[in-house]
Design a protein around this motif. Structure first.
Motif: not given
Lengths: 314, 378
Positions: B125-137
């Motif tokens: 599963v692509p890691e960029w499709s999983i929520p990243d706590p560092e990414a501003r929503p």
């Protein structure tokens, strides 16, 4: 002109070490902040201000450059024209670079024939030298564009620029050190260059991180090993402002580079030698004391054998 | 090795229920070994079949029963990197039931329900499709569009993190956009890819139709809605660039048809298209065999193939190799290239499903709108 003291830090968003760095320079007065790489968000520096206990003054370099473009349309057109020339120069360089890099990578991937290792090593050295020659050629071409522009327009003598330079000098008179944040490295570089900012900073110590560290170096290298499009070939973009020499910063190296890929690391380290390629990750720090570099423990540089070693070691 | 697994299953089954229970206890099923996937089912039933949507394989593959036991198994060859969605068809006393695989906790959802899913060797599963706590929503707001063509419609609009009215953003219009968010992790992917600078901050209109099989099948009203109502009203309400190069359409299946058809009808208005598993059925001779709902689609694709014009400058096209649509999508590529489009085409060992479409988002979105990755170091 190299600055007297420079501190390079890892990215600051999640791991702030800026205030510690400023304190270590014994700069207890005001700190001049450059956040021009944030572009229109330049003024949103509240977190930095709070982190430094409110003793910052933002030099508003981005906004000043916008003002110059509005007041001096002739210069603005010339700047755009220079930008177009640089862009085209870069495109032409890139066309040659991808092939030169691929040749070097292929030779680095190849296993030597037992007993004839020297043959392969000579070809590898030649391929890397070809990349270095190309980088150098590109830098000369870019430098020529800058020299021609400077000679024709002398931006620091234009009224709109000179007025801001005067104001900047006055502000800096009240500051003990300068910190330069990251962001868009090309925007930051061009806007600092427009005001010949390094000359105004004088001998004040500078703390810089991410794109700030890149713009202040002698050469600006753009890089990413795993972009969603393209092959991930590091590109020499431009001359930097040259506040320091001897090292090339690679911010967010753990995220942007395949640091476990020894061939890629070897290629980067040999391509840019004798400059040292520093992995400028969070919590890392490099200090230039005017004579030599010191790497804080945990700050790594890329060695020509493809390994990462402590930045301070030979 | 596979023979060993099957032999193990049979051997433990023969040792009795307790031995089998113990052997099965710590194991995850299906078992993936190299290219072979072994499915297991337990139950006193008459038949078990693997129901899948892989074009080229029989749609129902029967399990084998270990004689004298309630254990059934099936081993099939699955290429590396594959994703395979399936259900089990269980037949008992003449009753057929489609169920999720009770021994497999991996599930995939779509508007029609939930399927079991098996990941072939090498799939991640692509890691960029999983929520990243560092990414501003970013946030999703609702906006109303008054349409002359289709009446008043509510549209959800994704605004990127650190959205500023003082900036100008490119626009992406996603057909079945709410489903893309729900089933293909579109919002998480946008948040992450923007955070990673792989795509620029953009505004995304998530459109949804109550009558998609009609409206998306080259219905001229839908093209009018996009070009005359939706985009102009969004360009008034939000700080958008407002040029063709900053207008993109995206969609999957019939949504891809709707995107292409609208861009074809309004050439020069949308410059960028992302078409996933497009239902681009066409006929070179004779009638098609896909049912009446495809009649307008086939008419459109046939007309498009005769005269493609230039519906966009950049197009990302993807399709799963297990889809019956693969032939149609592959056929589009040379046609589009001849028409002068910059086409990026991508295939995956996957079917006609949302997670296939999710897995291609990074490549597709960054092809439409490359991010400032090379220039920004924060």
């Amino acid at each position: 002109m190299h600055s007297a003291r420079v501190v390079l830090l890892g990215p600051q968003r999640l791991h702030r070490t800026l205030s510690h760095a400023v304190d270590s320079l014994r700069a207890h007065g005001m700190v001049a902040a450059v956040t021009a790489g944030w572009e229109e968000r330049e003024g949103e520096d509240q977190e930095m201000r709070e982190h430094l206990g409110g003793r910052t003054v933002n030099l508003r370099i981005w906004e000043r450059a916008e003002d110059v473009m509005a007041r001096d349309p002739e210069l603005a057109r010339a700047l755009r024209d220079r930008q177009d020339r640089l862009r085209e120069q870069h495109e032409l360089y890139r066309m040659r670079l991808v092939h030169a890099i691929e040749a070097a990578r292929e030779l680095l991937r190849r296993e030597p024939t037992p007993g004839r290792e020297e043959m392969l090593e000579a070809e590898r050295a030649g391929a890397i030298e070809a990349v270095r020659d190309l980088d150098e050629f590109h830098l000369r071409r870019v430098s020529l564009i800058h020299r021609e522009f400077e000679a024709e327009w002398v931006p620091v003598e234009r009224d709109a620029v000179a007025r801001h330079r005067h104001e900047l000098a006055q502000i800096l008179d009240t500051c003990e050190c300068v910190c330069v944040a990251g962001g868009h490295v090309v925007v930051l570089l061009h806007r600092l260059r427009l005001f010949d900012a390094l000359q105004i900073f004088g001998h004040r110590p500078i703390v810089a991180w991410s794109a700030g560290a890149m713009a202040l170096s002698e050469r600006v290298v753009l890089f990413h090993d795993s972009p969603p499009q393209g092959q991930g070939v590091a590109e020499l973009y431009d001359e930097g402002l040259g506040a320091y020499g001897g090292v090339l910063p690679f911010p967010h190296a753990k995220k942007r580079l395949r640091l476990h890929d020894q061939r890629r690391i070897t290629l980067l380290a040999r391509r840019f030698a004798p400059d040292r390629c520093i992995a400028l990750d969070p919590m890392t720090r490099m200090d230039w004391d005017g004579h030599r570099w010191h790497g804080e423990p945990g700050t790594l540089r890329m060695h020509e054998d493809g390994m990462l070693v402590q930045a301070g070691t030979p | 090795m596979i023979a060993t697994l099957v032999q193990d299953i049979e051997r433990h089954a023969r040792l009795g229920p307790r031995a089998l229970e113990g052997w099965l206890h710590d194991r995850q099923f299906p078992v993936v070994e190299g290219r072979t996937v072994t499915f297991v089912f337990r139950g006193h039933v008459d038949e078990v079949k693997l129901r899948h949507w892989i074009h080229g394989l029989a749609t129902a593959l029967p399990f084998h029963n270990v004689p004298g036991t309630d254990l059934w198994f099936l081993a099939i060859d699955v290429p590396e990197g594959s994703r395979l969605e399936y259900k089990l068809e269980v037949v008992s006393r003449g009753e057929h039931r489609l169920i999720q695989d009770p021994l497999n906790k991996n599930l995939a959802s779509d508007p029609y329900g939930v399927n079991s899913v098996v990941y072939g060797n090498g799939y991640q599963v692509p890691e960029w499709s999983i929520p990243d706590p560092e990414a501003r929503p970013g946030e999703i707001v609702e906006h109303e569009i008054v349409s002359h063509a289709l009446g008043t419609k509510k549209v959800q609009v994704y605004l990127p993190a650190r959205f500023r009215r003082s900036r100008r953003y490119p626009l992406l219009v996603v057909h079945d956009g709410v489903d893309y968010v729900r089933y293909a992790a579109l919002k998480t992917s946008l948040d992450n890819l923007i955070h990673r600078l792989e795509i620029p901050s953009m505004v995304v209109a998530l459109i949804q139709s109550q009558d998609r099989l009609r409206e998306y099948a080259d219905d001229p009203r839908h093209a009018d809605y996009l070009a005359r109502d939706l985009v102009p009203q969004l360009e008034t309400a939000f700080p958008l660039v407002g040029k063709p190069s900053a207008r993109a359409l995206a969609g999957a299946s019939f949504g891809a048809v709707a995107s292409l058809a609208a861009a074809w009808r309004y050439q020069g208005f949308f410059d960028r298209l992302m078409l996933q598993s497009g239902s681009f059925a066409f006929t070179d001779i004779g009638p098609h065999d896909r049912g009446p709902v495809f009649d307008p689609v086939v008419r459109f694709v046939n007309a498009f193939r005769r005269n493609p014009g230039k519906p966009a400058t950049h197009m990302y096209l993807s399709c799963g190799v297990y889809e019956s649509l693969i032939y149609y999508n592959r056929s589009m590529v040379p046609l589009l290239e001849r028409a002068g489009l910059e086409v990026k085409y991508s295939e995956a060992h996957d079917g006609h499903n949302w997670e296939n479409w999710r897995d291609r988002l990074r490549e597709g979105l960054s092809w439409l709108y490359p991010g400032p990755l090379w220039m920004v170091y924060e």
